[in-house]
Design a protein around this motif. Structure first.
Motif, mmCIF file in Angstrom:
data_model
loop_
_atom_site.group_PDB
_atom_site.id
_atom_site.type_symbol
_atom_site.label_atom_id
_atom_site.label_comp_id
_atom_site.label_asym_id
_atom_site.label_seq_id
_atom_site.Cartn_x
_atom_site.Cartn_y
_atom_site.Cartn_z
ATOM 1 N N SER A 35 -7.496 54.166 10.953
ATOM 2 C CA SER A 35 -6.795 52.889 10.755
ATOM 3 C C SER A 35 -6.874 52.053 12.038
ATOM 4 O O SER A 35 -7.044 52.587 13.134
ATOM 5 C CB SER A 35 -5.332 53.124 10.393
ATOM 6 O OG SER A 35 -4.575 53.417 11.557
ATOM 7 N N TYR A 36 -6.717 50.739 11.858
ATOM 8 C CA TYR A 36 -6.847 49.849 13.007
ATOM 9 C C TYR A 36 -5.754 50.101 14.056
ATOM 10 O O TYR A 36 -6.050 50.188 15.253
ATOM 11 C CB TYR A 36 -6.810 48.386 12.543
ATOM 12 C CG TYR A 36 -6.918 47.418 13.684
ATOM 13 C CD1 TYR A 36 -8.119 47.291 14.388
ATOM 14 C CD2 TYR A 36 -5.836 46.659 14.105
ATOM 15 C CE1 TYR A 36 -8.233 46.418 15.463
ATOM 16 C CE2 TYR A 36 -5.929 45.787 15.170
ATOM 17 C CZ TYR A 36 -7.139 45.673 15.853
ATOM 18 O OH TYR A 36 -7.241 44.816 16.927
ATOM 19 N N ILE A 68 -18.469 41.424 18.947
ATOM 20 C CA ILE A 68 -17.279 40.578 18.984
ATOM 21 C C ILE A 68 -17.758 39.133 19.016
ATOM 22 O O ILE A 68 -18.576 38.766 19.859
ATOM 23 C CB ILE A 68 -16.434 40.870 20.244
ATOM 24 C CG1 ILE A 68 -16.032 42.344 20.299
ATOM 25 C CG2 ILE A 68 -15.210 39.955 20.272
ATOM 26 C CD1 ILE A 68 -15.167 42.831 19.160
ATOM 27 N N SER A 69 -17.264 38.322 18.110
ATOM 28 C CA SER A 69 -17.631 36.905 18.108
ATOM 29 C C SER A 69 -17.004 36.216 19.314
ATOM 30 O O SER A 69 -15.781 36.227 19.457
ATOM 31 C CB SER A 69 -17.141 36.233 16.833
ATOM 32 O OG SER A 69 -17.144 34.822 17.018
ATOM 33 N N PRO A 81 -12.786 50.936 12.161
ATOM 34 C CA PRO A 81 -11.816 50.280 11.265
ATOM 35 C C PRO A 81 -11.220 49.047 11.933
ATOM 36 O O PRO A 81 -10.011 48.970 12.164
ATOM 37 C CB PRO A 81 -10.773 51.380 11.042
ATOM 38 C CG PRO A 81 -10.808 52.189 12.289
ATOM 39 C CD PRO A 81 -12.247 52.175 12.756
ATOM 40 N N ALA A 82 -12.087 48.090 12.267
ATOM 41 C CA ALA A 82 -11.649 46.926 13.044
ATOM 42 C C ALA A 82 -12.302 45.636 12.569
ATOM 43 O O ALA A 82 -12.280 44.633 13.282
ATOM 44 C CB ALA A 82 -11.972 47.154 14.527
ATOM 45 N N MET A 83 -12.883 45.651 11.354
ATOM 46 C CA MET A 83 -13.590 44.463 10.867
ATOM 47 C C MET A 83 -12.645 43.257 10.876
ATOM 48 O O MET A 83 -11.532 43.318 10.341
ATOM 49 C CB MET A 83 -14.106 44.736 9.453
ATOM 50 C CG MET A 83 -15.100 43.702 8.969
ATOM 51 S SD MET A 83 -16.652 43.810 9.891
ATOM 52 C CE MET A 83 -17.741 42.873 8.841
ATOM 53 N N ASN A 84 -13.110 42.174 11.503
ATOM 54 C CA ASN A 84 -12.343 40.914 11.564
ATOM 55 C C ASN A 84 -11.004 41.050 12.285
ATOM 56 O O ASN A 84 -10.088 40.258 12.051
ATOM 57 C CB ASN A 84 -12.126 40.338 10.155
ATOM 58 C CG ASN A 84 -13.423 39.889 9.530
ATOM 59 O OD1 ASN A 84 -14.277 39.323 10.204
ATOM 60 N ND2 ASN A 84 -13.605 40.174 8.250
ATOM 61 N N MET A 85 -10.889 42.048 13.147
ATOM 62 C CA MET A 85 -9.662 42.204 13.934
ATOM 63 C C MET A 85 -9.967 41.887 15.405
ATOM 64 O O MET A 85 -11.077 42.134 15.889
ATOM 65 C CB MET A 85 -9.123 43.635 13.817
ATOM 66 C CG MET A 85 -8.783 44.067 12.389
ATOM 67 S SD MET A 85 -7.580 42.992 11.578
ATOM 68 C CE MET A 85 -6.085 43.526 12.404
#
Ligand SMILES: [Zn+2]
Length: 303
Positions: A35-36, A68-69, A81-85
């Motif tokens: 989990s994040y 990382i954007s 488990p960190a997509m879009n976080m």
């Protein structure tokens, strides 16, 4: 002690503490949580462990799967488990200091350029051929900077049309959202896909190499795979013309790889022109931690 490096992968998080000669003096490995919230806590706990041993405040570099954007600070990663976080920002908030967070393939490339097979060379291209495909370019011991963080995503360059067409290779959707990427054919799973295409069997890279001694179709699958990798290598040559190309990842363990790829790269190169020396990465999979720690020192010097 001068820096802390953390290798953040899909299965494990390894923290390493480095002394002034860049020897790893202590390391600690934990499983990557699912989990994040637990992921952030686990990374923070690894940094706290390193701080306790080294004295608080050393530069921290994290080598992590995915990107990382720079525009949003959000993670693009299939393996964590960190997509879009906002993973780097959440880690920094928890530990109360800036960290250096770079893609794991770029970290491996920097580690090889500074400490490994490319040491002492002015320009080094690192290419990681594993479950995924990526890398980085290092000039005079520093990664080439960029605005989007996608520099080094060599696996997502499109595979060459002439080989696709001649061998009727599958053009399939890549995990990145694009079609027909090199990674779909030259990664470890890609080599198995090539084995299936030419032999009709789902052979692991290891079994395909073993089958080459008796099976002409396996030989063809391997030769075409080498030609595909050579097209990726010549793309790096035409872009950067590096002194050396260091190859890492699981595929780098295949016996005879450098000889076979060097021959294929010579065929791909313009007639009469040299090719760079191909070298096998010297550091193990965890050497990304050293690359990230080194990048953290470089960041601190530039602040
Ligand atoms: Zn792709």
């Amino acid at each position: 002690m001068i820096a802390i490096g953390i290798d953040l992968g899909g299965t494990k998080i390894e923290a390493q503490i480095f002394d002034a000669s860049w020897a790893c003096i202590d390391a600690r490995r934990v499983e990557t949580p699912k989990s994040y919230t637990a992921l952030v806590a686990a990374v923070v706990d690894q940094i706290a462990w390193a701080d306790r041993l080294s004295g608080a405040g050393l530069p921290v570099g994290i080598a992590a799967a995915g990107l990382i954007s720079p525009a949003t600070g959000l993670a693009f990663t299939a393996n964590l488990p960190a997509m879009n976080m906002p993973l780097p920002a959440d880690i920094e908030a928890a530990v109360g200091r800036k960290i250096t967070y770079i893609n794991d393939c770029r970290a491996l490339a920097l580690s090889e350029a500074v400490f490994g097979a490319g040491r002492g060379k002015a320009s080094v291209a690192g290419l990681i051929l594993g479950t995924g495909v990526g890398g980085g370019l290092a000039i005079n011991g520093a990664l080439t900077p960029g605005i989007s963080a996608t520099g080094g995503e060599f696996g997502h360059i499109p595979a060459p049309a002439h080989l696709i067409k001649f061998h009727n290779l599958p053009v399939i959707a890549c995990g990145c959202g694009r079609m027909g990427c090199f990674e779909t054919l030259v990664s470890g799973p890609g080599l198995t896909r090539m084995a299936r295409h030419f032999t009709g069997h789902d052979l692991s890279p290891k079994l395909l190499i073993a089958a080459k001694t008796t099976n002409a179709k396996a030989v063809l699958a391997w030769d075409v795979w080498c030609d595909l990798v050579a097209e990726l290598l010549i793309t790096l040559v035409f872009t950067m013309d590096p002194n050396v190309i260091v190859i890492g990842g699981g595929m780098a363990k295949i016996a005879g790889l450098v000889d076979d790829l060097s021959r294929a790269l010579s065929r791909a190169q313009l007639a009469g022109f040299a090719i760079p020396e191909l070298l096998i990465a010297q550091g193990g999979d965890a050497s990304g931690a050293r690359g990230a720690a080194y990048a953290a020192i470089q960041d601190r010097m530039h602040v």
